[in-house]
Design an enzyme around this catalytic site. Structure first.
Site, PDB file in Angstrom:
ATOM      1  N   ILE A  26       1.342 -10.681  -6.492  1.00 35.23           N
ATOM      2  CA  ILE A  26       1.610 -10.026  -5.300  1.00 35.23           C
ATOM      3  C   ILE A  26       2.903  -9.133  -5.383  1.00 35.23           C
ATOM      4  O   ILE A  26       3.891  -9.702  -5.747  1.00 35.23           O
ATOM      5  CB  ILE A  26       1.884 -10.752  -4.005  1.00 35.23           C
ATOM      6  CG1 ILE A  26       0.554 -12.047  -3.930  1.00 35.23           C
ATOM      7  CG2 ILE A  26       1.912 -10.123  -2.922  1.00 35.23           C
ATOM      8  CD1 ILE A  26      -0.723 -11.139  -3.790  1.00 35.23           C
ATOM      9  N   LYS A  27       2.730  -7.904  -5.066  1.00 31.67           N
ATOM     10  CA  LYS A  27       4.049  -6.960  -5.532  1.00 31.67           C
ATOM     11  C   LYS A  27       5.010  -7.113  -4.322  1.00 31.67           C
ATOM     12  O   LYS A  27       4.543  -6.614  -3.066  1.00 31.67           O
ATOM     13  CB  LYS A  27       3.465  -5.497  -5.880  1.00 31.67           C
ATOM     14  CG  LYS A  27       2.963  -5.288  -7.244  1.00 31.67           C
ATOM     15  CD  LYS A  27       2.307  -4.009  -7.572  1.00 31.67           C
ATOM     16  CE  LYS A  27       3.555  -3.125  -7.824  1.00 31.67           C
ATOM     17  NZ  LYS A  27       3.036  -1.628  -8.382  1.00 31.67           N
ATOM     18  N   ILE A  28       6.041  -7.313  -4.532  1.00 28.34           N
ATOM     19  CA  ILE A  28       7.209  -7.237  -3.547  1.00 28.34           C
ATOM     20  C   ILE A  28       8.315  -6.199  -3.965  1.00 28.34           C
ATOM     21  O   ILE A  28       8.830  -6.333  -4.969  1.00 28.34           O
ATOM     22  CB  ILE A  28       7.798  -8.634  -2.990  1.00 28.34           C
ATOM     23  CG1 ILE A  28       6.578  -9.516  -2.712  1.00 28.34           C
ATOM     24  CG2 ILE A  28       9.164  -8.610  -2.093  1.00 28.34           C
ATOM     25  CD1 ILE A  28       6.778 -10.902  -2.477  1.00 28.34           C
ATOM     26  N   ILE A  44      -1.384  -6.289  -6.484  1.00 30.22           N
ATOM     27  CA  ILE A  44      -1.384  -5.568  -5.308  1.00 30.22           C
ATOM     28  C   ILE A  44      -0.258  -5.914  -4.346  1.00 30.22           C
ATOM     29  O   ILE A  44       0.518  -6.744  -4.435  1.00 30.22           O
ATOM     30  CB  ILE A  44      -2.915  -6.400  -4.403  1.00 30.22           C
ATOM     31  CG1 ILE A  44      -3.127  -5.481  -3.252  1.00 30.22           C
ATOM     32  CG2 ILE A  44      -2.476  -7.747  -4.082  1.00 30.22           C
ATOM     33  CD1 ILE A  44      -4.122  -5.893  -2.622  1.00 30.22           C
TER      34      ILE A  44
END
Length: 372
Positions: A140-142, A109
């Site tokens: 967690i997408k960064i 996400i």
């Protein structure tokens, strides 16, 4: 039983992830079915995917009504809806997560793309997403913007698993790996268990061909025509060389010896944009151990139907890949400009999708309030 193409790909060390998620997939059971039928072991999401799911789906109506009744604003509604979907998907993939010792069974996400140039805001949202989804198999997408790099380090240092997205350039990829390793070193100092921290680095593929081929077509020469649709594979294959070199270093080897995980390359944007190209090109030509290929369903179906997996198609390609980039440079195709344009466009496109998502949710909340 005859081996299927998806099984053959998996046996080469490539993890197949689906680049899609919706509540309809979750509730109908079609997402779970892909684990058995097409060897899918993970899911990636992005603002475009959620915008499409909310715009087309009717399964969000009840929750939109609840959120409207509670007076929830648009951004908080998006946060609630998307984290609920990702949490449920994490539960679907929990058995895969357990079976692979945390390597796969992952669901990604993304932090809001509007924060891509704000380091602290990215850190804060990443931590909030992780806490809210509250599943060990979340990622967690960064984005790999300059401002995203220190955020990646801090989030990894906090013991949170990360999918670094929107990587186009080899130099930026090296910076991403450094950010990950630095994060692991800080995590160790803070007493966070290295074994529990996982990461993938999402290297975008097809968009490189789209941009380079546009520039080659403008040259309109026989030599330019010969080089069409080759840049993306060359770039990705060189990225794999960067991965092998970086994680063969003494620094990385020492961390792995202490329980850390290698950050796997993930091939993203693997749907073919040019209909003249084979529809499995960015899958069957990027086969190597310790990689992930996240595919839109159309590409996954094509692979399952007629994909031909011939083994490792990256090993031994570095020389030719470097030569291809040199050949492009001789024609005036500026690699640094190409990848810079693609990074900027990538962030901008996700912001557009985010605004579409906000509009869809705003409309849904307004309609729910009007009929309450």
């Amino acid at each position: 039983m005859t081996e299927t193409p998806t099984k053959a790909l998996s046996e080469q060390g490539v993890s197949i992830w689906l680049d899609d998620l919706s509540r309809d997939r979750l509730q109908s059971g079609t997402l779970a079915a892909l684990i058995d039928s097409k060897d899918v072991v993970g899911v990636t999401t992005n603002p475009t995917i959620f915008a499409g799911a909310l715009a087309k789906g009717t399964t969000y109506g009840a929750q939109l009504a609840e959120l409207a009744a509670a007076g929830t604003d648009v951004d908080e509604a998006i946060f609630t809806i998307t984290t609920d979907d990702v949490r449920d998907a994490c539960d679907v993939f929990a058995p895969v997560f357990e079976r692979t010792n945390g390597v796969d069974g992952r669901v990604s996400i993304e932090v809001s793309p509007t924060l891509a140039r704000d380091t602290q805001a990215t850190i804060d949202e990443a931590k909030r997403l992780w806490a809210t989804v509250d599943r060990p198999n979340a990622l967690i997408k960064i984005p790999a913007t300059a401002e995203g790099l220190p955020a990646i380090t801090e989030v990894i240092a906090s013991g949170i698993s990360v999918n670094v997205t929107l990587i186009f350039s080899l130099d930026r990829y090296r910076e991403v790996i450094n950010a990950y390793l630095t994060g692991l070193e800080l995590a160790r100092e803070r007493g966070n268990a290295l074994a529990n921290i996982h990461s993938v680095a999402s290297f975008f593929v097809s968009r490189v061909d789209v941009e380079v081929d546009k520039r080659l077509d403008a040259l309109d020469t026989p030599r330019a025509a010969e080089l069409r649709s080759k840049a993306a594979l060359a770039n990705a294959r060189l990225a794999y060389q960067v991965f092998e070199e970086a994680f063969g270093s003494e620094r990385a080897t020492l961390l792995v010896a202490e329980g850390a995980n290698r950050q796997r390359p993930l091939w993203a944007s693997t749907g073919v944009k040019d209909p003249a190209l084979p529809d499995t090109l960015y899958v069957t030509e990027l086969v190597a151990p310790e990689t992930v290929n996240t595919m839109p369903e159309k590409t996954l179906d094509a692979l399952a139907d007629h994909g031909v997996v011939t083994g490792n198609t990256i090993e031994g390609t570095a020389h030719d890949a470097n030569q291809l980039l040199d050949d492009l440079a001789e024609l005036g195709i500026d690699y640094d400009d190409v990848v810079g344009v693609l990074e900027t466009e990538g962030v901008d496109k996700f912001i557009v999708s985010w605004e579409e998502l906000r509009d869809t949710v705003r409309t849904g909340l307004d309609e729910a309030r009007a009929t309450a």
